[in-house]
Design an enzyme around this catalytic site. Sequence first.
Site, PDB file in Angstrom:
ATOM      1  N   GLU A 194       0.840  -1.217   0.000  1.00  0.00           N
ATOM      2  CA  GLU A 194       0.000   0.000   0.000  1.00  0.00           C
ATOM      3  C   GLU A 194       0.867   1.255   0.000  1.00  0.00           C
ATOM      4  O   GLU A 194       0.780   2.108   0.898  1.00  0.00           O
ATOM      5  CB  GLU A 194      -0.948  -0.012   1.198  1.00  0.00           C
ATOM      6  CG  GLU A 194      -1.922  -1.174   1.144  1.00  0.00           C
ATOM      7  CD  GLU A 194      -3.070  -1.069   2.132  1.00  0.00           C
ATOM      8  OE1 GLU A 194      -2.879  -0.472   3.196  1.00  0.00           O
ATOM      9  OE2 GLU A 194      -4.164  -1.579   1.834  1.00  0.00           O
ATOM     10  N   GLU A 388      -5.397  -8.117  -1.323  1.00  0.00           N
ATOM     11  CA  GLU A 388      -6.181  -8.022  -0.086  1.00  0.00           C
ATOM     12  C   GLU A 388      -7.622  -7.686  -0.420  1.00  0.00           C
ATOM     13  O   GLU A 388      -7.883  -6.864  -1.303  1.00  0.00           O
ATOM     14  CB  GLU A 388      -5.657  -6.906   0.841  1.00  0.00           C
ATOM     15  CG  GLU A 388      -4.337  -7.181   1.470  1.00  0.00           C
ATOM     16  CD  GLU A 388      -3.889  -6.051   2.398  1.00  0.00           C
ATOM     17  OE1 GLU A 388      -4.753  -5.358   2.983  1.00  0.00           O
ATOM     18  OE2 GLU A 388      -2.669  -5.875   2.529  1.00  0.00           O
TER      19      GLU A 388
HETATM   20  C1  BG6 Z   1      -4.671  -2.943   4.631  1.00  0.00           C
HETATM   21  C2  BG6 Z   1      -3.340  -3.356   5.185  1.00  0.00           C
HETATM   22  O1  BG6 Z   1      -4.723  -1.559   4.705  1.00  0.00           O
HETATM   23  O2  BG6 Z   1      -5.828  -3.298   5.284  1.00  0.00           O
HETATM   24  C3  BG6 Z   1      -3.394  -4.459   6.207  1.00  0.00           C
HETATM   25  O3  BG6 Z   1      -2.411  -3.677   4.181  1.00  0.00           O
HETATM   26  C4  BG6 Z   1      -4.610  -4.282   7.096  1.00  0.00           C
HETATM   27  O4  BG6 Z   1      -2.190  -4.458   6.917  1.00  0.00           O
HETATM   28  C5  BG6 Z   1      -5.855  -4.345   6.224  1.00  0.00           C
HETATM   29  O5  BG6 Z   1      -4.674  -5.158   8.156  1.00  0.00           O
HETATM   30  C6  BG6 Z   1      -7.148  -4.242   7.000  1.00  0.00           C
HETATM   31  O6  BG6 Z   1      -7.125  -3.114   7.826  1.00  0.00           O
HETATM   32  P1  BG6 Z   1      -7.429  -3.209   9.368  1.00  0.00           P
HETATM   33  O7  BG6 Z   1      -7.106  -1.888   9.901  1.00  0.00           O
HETATM   34  O8  BG6 Z   1      -8.858  -3.555   9.495  1.00  0.00           O
HETATM   35  O9  BG6 Z   1      -6.538  -4.281   9.912  1.00  0.00           O
END
Ligand code: BG6
Length: 490
Positions: A194, A388
């Site tokens: 990211e 993701e």
């Molecule tokens: C992304 C990141 O922004 O979202 C992860 O690359 C992160 O590291 C994921 O865990 C989900 O976000 P969060 O804050 O709900 O864990």
Amino acid sequence: MFQVKTKFPDNFLWGGATAANQFEGGSGVDGKGLSVSDVYTFDENIPKEHWSDQWLKMTHKQVEEAHNSSYKKFYPKRHGVDFYHHFKEDIALFAEMGFKSFRMSLAWTRIFPNGNELEPNEEGLAFYDQVFDELNKYGIEPVVSLSHYELPLYLVTKYGGWVNRELINFFVRFAATVFERYKGKVKYWISFNEINSCKHHPFVSLGLIEEGYLDLEQAKFQGAHHQFVASALATKALKEIDPEAKMGCMISYTLFVPYSCSPDDFQKSMERQRDALFFGDVQVRGYYPAYTARILAEKNVILKVEPEDEQILRDYPVDYVSFSYYMSSAVSANPEELEGAEGNLLVGGIKNPYLPSSEWGWQIDPKGLRSALNQLYDRYQKPLFVAENGIGAIDTLREGDIIDDDYRISYLREHIKQMKEAISDGVDVFGYTSWGCIDMISASTNQISKRYGYIYVDQDDMGRGTKRRIKKKSFYWYKDVIATNGEKLD
Ligand code: BG6
């Protein structure tokens, strides 16, 4: 010649994603140093709406406290869910689900504890050897990020983070070391997770403590430029060491849509989208896009670019584009006129009245994934990887080890359906690793109860629990999805 694709490609890389700083634990073990993520505390007495404050902005005092062992606070990311001591069990569960790929990151501080050493820590390297060997045993392809919010803390306190050009050398040394070591074991690399997130949370992305910066925008752009050059030089090293391997960029992609059909809202949404695309433009095309000059001028940023940088960026663009997609967000040119419509704080924007939200206010928009895939493919014409995607939710563990996470199944199912639509649109997407395939510490709120996994971990927000791994309903659902290569979704 013109044939619509209606299926996921053979060898599609189904899997799940994690990051060392949230998952691995083993802090201080076998020589590991502290990273920027190890500074975040969790305190259940602080109101929920403030849990992500530190992530967005870190102070010198908090960093100092983190070094002081007599200061008793709970730092969840130092513990993660202890993959360090559970990796065989966890990988066996991924294999049981039929994973074809597993996205993970290397803790830079496990290999170079302070970040600037000349020689790596052998124990750190050996740990990942074991992980890759275990994955290989089950035929699971690792997709490995070099940097996922894991900058060594020493590079912040001593060098001021990525704003300092010296970090390029440290990063490239780290990258070349792991490319040499894991040559043949890892085919897919990602340089910076990211990379565009430096705009929203510069401490965890760039190691930038905002206090003391009169000109924060200047520091952010300079830090990002150093990461661009570092990524390109790491790609150069990769091509020299392991020509078969591929380097990807990784963009946090929220789809921004105009709140209304007013030309002003449309213009605003385009600008917001560019905030993310800017990073892909540099890393995929190998040069700063034409609109850079105006952005820098409007922000009064004077970027320091060394004579050799331009050529480095041009010569070593990335091979593929990976991105995270969780939500979309509406954008208005006049948000102050829309009372009560504030959207997710992390991405800005305002609430879209057509969409439901997760318990954390992230707006659920599966069709947005189709749009994101189309936008990125139209723009870059490079293979895409969904690195993701997922929903953070509170899960209830019922007697008999039962977790009925139908909301998660529904979220993932709808997104996978839209990914399939994008494939029919002609998009070349070669893998999907849903976020947090096993519960771990949330990046933004530092709690575990914002769960994403197919596998439940018996642990609470203060780190209490047995750490026992328990299969959720979604575990069995995803297993079927993979077994049928995305055909059986319902
Ligand atoms: C992304 C990141 O922004 O979202 C992860 O690359 C992160 O590291 C994921 O865990 C989900 O976000 P969060 O804050 O709900 O864990």
